[in-house]
Design a protein around this motif. Structure first.
Motif, PDB file in Angstrom:
ATOM      1  N   TYR A  39       0.852  -1.195   0.000  1.00 40.49           N
ATOM      2  CA  TYR A  39       0.000   0.000   0.000  1.00 40.49           C
ATOM      3  C   TYR A  39       0.885   1.242   0.000  1.00 40.49           C
ATOM      4  N   ASN A  40       0.524   2.161  -0.862  1.00 41.99           N
ATOM      5  CA  ASN A  40       1.324   3.370  -1.005  1.00 41.99           C
ATOM      6  C   ASN A  40       0.777   4.473  -0.094  1.00 41.99           C
ATOM      7  N   LEU A  41       1.421   4.691   1.010  1.00 42.25           N
ATOM      8  CA  LEU A  41       0.937   5.683   1.974  1.00 42.25           C
ATOM      9  C   LEU A  41       1.859   6.903   1.982  1.00 42.25           C
ATOM     10  N   PRO A  42       1.294   8.090   2.278  1.00 42.18           N
ATOM     11  CA  PRO A  42       2.106   9.316   2.180  1.00 42.18           C
ATOM     12  C   PRO A  42       3.107   9.490   3.324  1.00 42.18           C
ATOM     13  N   ARG A  43       4.213  10.156   3.009  1.00 43.33           N
ATOM     14  CA  ARG A  43       5.215  10.568   4.003  1.00 43.33           C
ATOM     15  C   ARG A  43       5.237  12.087   3.987  1.00 43.33           C
ATOM     16  N   SER A  44       5.244  12.714   5.170  1.00 46.52           N
ATOM     17  CA  SER A  44       5.237  14.179   5.158  1.00 46.52           C
ATOM     18  C   SER A  44       6.577  14.700   4.653  1.00 46.52           C
ATOM     19  N   LYS A  45       6.507  15.758   3.836  1.00 46.32           N
ATOM     20  CA  LYS A  45       7.724  16.345   3.249  1.00 46.32           C
ATOM     21  C   LYS A  45       8.342  17.324   4.239  1.00 46.32           C
ATOM     22  N   PRO A  46       9.656  17.487   4.223  1.00 48.53           N
ATOM     23  CA  PRO A  46      10.270  18.465   5.122  1.00 48.53           C
ATOM     24  C   PRO A  46       9.720  19.869   4.855  1.00 48.53           C
ATOM     25  N   GLY A  47       9.428  20.593   5.916  1.00 49.52           N
ATOM     26  CA  GLY A  47       8.876  21.944   5.785  1.00 49.52           C
ATOM     27  C   GLY A  47       9.936  22.989   6.074  1.00 49.52           C
ATOM     28  N   VAL A  48       9.497  24.103   6.634  1.00 52.03           N
ATOM     29  CA  VAL A  48      10.416  25.218   6.917  1.00 52.03           C
ATOM     30  C   VAL A  48      11.518  24.739   7.861  1.00 52.03           C
ATOM     31  N   ASN A  49      11.106  24.059   8.927  1.00 55.16           N
ATOM     32  CA  ASN A  49      12.091  23.422   9.803  1.00 55.16           C
ATOM     33  C   ASN A  49      12.219  21.959   9.343  1.00 55.16           C
ATOM     34  N   PRO A  50      13.377  21.576   8.829  1.00 55.96           N
ATOM     35  CA  PRO A  50      13.501  20.227   8.247  1.00 55.96           C
ATOM     36  C   PRO A  50      13.316  19.098   9.257  1.00 55.96           C
ATOM     37  N   TYR A  51      13.349  19.404  10.551  1.00 61.09           N
ATOM     38  CA  TYR A  51      13.201  18.362  11.572  1.00 61.09           C
ATOM     39  C   TYR A  51      11.760  18.226  12.063  1.00 61.09           C
ATOM     40  N   SER A  78      -0.729  13.636  10.490  1.00 66.43           N
ATOM     41  CA  SER A  78      -2.183  13.623  10.278  1.00 66.43           C
ATOM     42  C   SER A  78      -2.528  13.183   8.856  1.00 66.43           C
ATOM     43  N   GLY A  79      -1.696  13.544   7.884  1.00 67.27           N
ATOM     44  CA  GLY A  79      -1.947  13.138   6.490  1.00 67.27           C
ATOM     45  C   GLY A  79      -1.876  11.632   6.342  1.00 67.27           C
ATOM     46  N   ALA A 104       5.856   3.837   6.574  1.00 67.17           N
ATOM     47  CA  ALA A 104       5.619   5.272   6.370  1.00 67.17           C
ATOM     48  C   ALA A 104       5.980   6.073   7.623  1.00 67.17           C
ATOM     49  N   VAL A 105       5.652   5.538   8.795  1.00 63.69           N
ATOM     50  CA  VAL A 105       6.006   6.246  10.044  1.00 63.69           C
ATOM     51  C   VAL A 105       7.529   6.308  10.167  1.00 63.69           C
ATOM     52  N   SER A 106       8.165   5.169   9.926  1.00 68.08           N
ATOM     53  CA  SER A 106       9.613   5.117  10.048  1.00 68.08           C
ATOM     54  C   SER A 106      10.291   6.053   9.040  1.00 68.08           C
ATOM     55  N   ASP A 107       9.755   6.096   7.812  1.00 73.02           N
ATOM     56  CA  ASP A 107      10.323   6.974   6.784  1.00 73.02           C
ATOM     57  C   ASP A 107      10.122   8.453   7.102  1.00 73.02           C
ATOM     58  N   THR A 108       9.179   8.740   7.976  1.00 74.93           N
ATOM     59  CA  THR A 108       8.974  10.126   8.412  1.00 74.93           C
ATOM     60  C   THR A 108       9.975  10.473   9.518  1.00 74.93           C
ATOM     61  N   VAL A 138      12.946   8.537  10.718  1.00 77.52           N
ATOM     62  CA  VAL A 138      14.379   8.208  10.663  1.00 77.52           C
ATOM     63  C   VAL A 138      15.200   9.180   9.798  1.00 77.52           C
ATOM     64  N   PRO A 139      14.737   9.568   8.600  1.00 82.17           N
ATOM     65  CA  PRO A 139      15.549  10.509   7.809  1.00 82.17           C
ATOM     66  C   PRO A 139      15.755  11.857   8.514  1.00 82.17           C
ATOM     67  N   ARG A 140      14.757  12.283   9.290  1.00 83.13           N
ATOM     68  CA  ARG A 140      14.909  13.556  10.019  1.00 83.13           C
ATOM     69  C   ARG A 140      15.954  13.408  11.123  1.00 83.13           C
ATOM     70  N   LEU A 141      15.935  12.242  11.745  1.00 88.12           N
ATOM     71  CA  LEU A 141      16.931  11.988  12.786  1.00 88.12           C
ATOM     72  C   LEU A 141      18.336  11.940  12.164  1.00 88.12           C
ATOM     73  N   VAL A 142      18.423  11.311  11.012  1.00 88.28           N
ATOM     74  CA  VAL A 142      19.711  11.229  10.308  1.00 88.28           C
ATOM     75  C   VAL A 142      20.198  12.640   9.963  1.00 88.28           C
ATOM     76  N   ALA A 143      19.278  13.482   9.478  1.00 90.04           N
ATOM     77  CA  ALA A 143      19.649  14.860   9.135  1.00 90.04           C
ATOM     78  C   ALA A 143      20.147  15.596  10.384  1.00 90.04           C
ATOM     79  N   ALA A 144      19.483  15.343  11.509  1.00 90.57           N
ATOM     80  CA  ALA A 144      19.878  16.009  12.762  1.00 90.57           C
ATOM     81  C   ALA A 144      21.255  15.525  13.225  1.00 90.57           C
TER      82      ALA A 144
END
Ligand code: KG4
Ligand code: ZN
Length: 338
Positions: A195-207, A212-213, A244-248, A250-256
């Motif tokens: 199932y193809n579920l959405p991942r939130s895109k980085p916004g103004v603050n990338p972290y 909700s989406g 999808a939760v993990s993809d939201t 883990v990449p932010r944590l990696v960026a941090a």
């Protein structure tokens, strides 16, 4: 220093005794989960009343199990925020009475700081600074733990907490409350690409992040399948949701990690028990060459020991309270009222 620690912010009454911030002498929990399950979620008034009934005997049992007497307790710690206000009040009031009766210091502890401190119990060698991904039923944030009581929030969820989404999706799928653990188990049997579920895109603050989406998309998918009479592959839906939760997260944590250059990274909170998040995080952290700290599942969820661990450092920083201590339903991890 033996700290008697009280936690009653949600649906677990917990009393622990922790020595010097890292040694658990006893960790007693009276869970109300079964009681709330029939309602599909926590009923605040029932939670408060059950805490009232359980807390005194639980504190006595904690002393007994640790083979200690009241005279061996050096301080009393309690979760004073955030949480269901009626539930937190029970713990705070009990802790005040205990501190008064024992004539010992009273240490207020922020629940989320407690979750982070679960790592000191699991890894006594861990010392700040480190990064911590906190994912619980009510909170989702990336915290830079500069020191035991000095923290910086790098990013938070802008709407729902990850745990809330797990529980909501679990409920709609007919899983017992709280849905996170059951969903995790089902996910392990499924195909995460189905199932193809959405991942939130980085916004103004990338972290910062949003769930909700993802929650709405998943619920719509389930309801649509019901309406058209389509049989869902529940295991694969759970696997796709966990991915999808993990993809939201883990990449932010990696960026941090990259941005801050921190060499130690921890996870905390009930959702940190999730096997997909743990596996993805471990893989990424190893690739980055950072040291990873993941508390055992028993220390990810709410417990009293984590409050006793953080309390030790709050005490060393001079953060004690008097009998005027109040409870707060919301309060930032930095101590600001929100
Ligand atoms: O930290 P916690 O025990 O309580 C709060 O402070 O909120 O977190 C509870 C949350 C619930 O939403 C529960 O469904 C979730 O943690 N949870 C999980 C797992 N185990 C518990 N979520 C995903 N996977 C799990 N294995
Ligand atoms: Zn919690």
């Amino acid at each position: 220093m033996n700290i008697l620690a009280i936690e009653s912010s949600c649906d677990e009454t917990a009393v622990a005794i922790v020595a010097d911030g890292h040694k658990i002498l006893t960790d007693c929990i009276a869970s109300q989960v079964e009681l709330h399950r029939i309602y599909g979620g926590v009923v605040p008034e029932i939670a408060s009343r059950k805490h009232m009934e359980a807390i005194y005997a639980l504190a006595d049992r904690a002393l007994e199990k640790a083979d200690l007497t009241r005279a061996d307790i050096d301080a009393v710690a309690v979760t004073y925020a955030p949480g269901l206000i009626g539930a937190v009040l029970v713990g705070v009031n009990f802790a005040k009475a205990a501190a008064l009766a024992l004539n010992k210091p009273l240490i207020p502890v922020h629940h989320i700081r407690g979750h982070i401190a679960a790592n000191y119990l699991a890894y006594p060698e861990l010392k700040p600074p480190f990064l911590c991904l906190v994912v619980s039923g009510g909170h989702t944030m990336i915290v830079d733990v500069e020191d035991y009581t000095k923290m910086r929030i790098l990013g938070t969820t802008l709407d729902d907490a990850a745990g809330e989404c797990f529980d909501k999706v679990g409920r709609v799928l007919g899983m017992p409350y709280p849905g996170g653990a059951a969903l995790d188990k089902a996910a392990q049997r499924g195909d995460d690409t189905k199932y193809n579920l959405p991942r939130s895109k980085p916004g103004v603050n990338p972290y910062d992040m949003s769930f909700s989406g993802l929650k709405t998309a998943t619920l719509n998918l389930i309801h649509h399948a019901e309406q058209v009479g389509e049989t869902l592959d529940v295991d694969s839906l759970c696997a796709s949701f966990c991915a999808a939760v993990s993809d939201t997260l883990v990449p932010r944590l990696v960026a941090a990690i990259r941005e801050t250059g921190r060499k130690r990274v921890a996870v905390a909170g009930g959702v940190a028990a999730n096997s997909r998040i743990r596996a993805d995080f471990l893989k990424q952290a190893e690739a980055l060459g950072v040291e990873v700290f993941m508390p055992p599942l028993s220390l990810c969820g709410d417990n009293g020991a984590m409050i006793g661990a953080q309390a030790y450092y709050e005490y060393l920083s001079g953060n004690t309270a008097g009998m005027e201590l109040n409870a707060f339903a919301t309060k930032s991890i930095l101590g600001e009222t929100i």
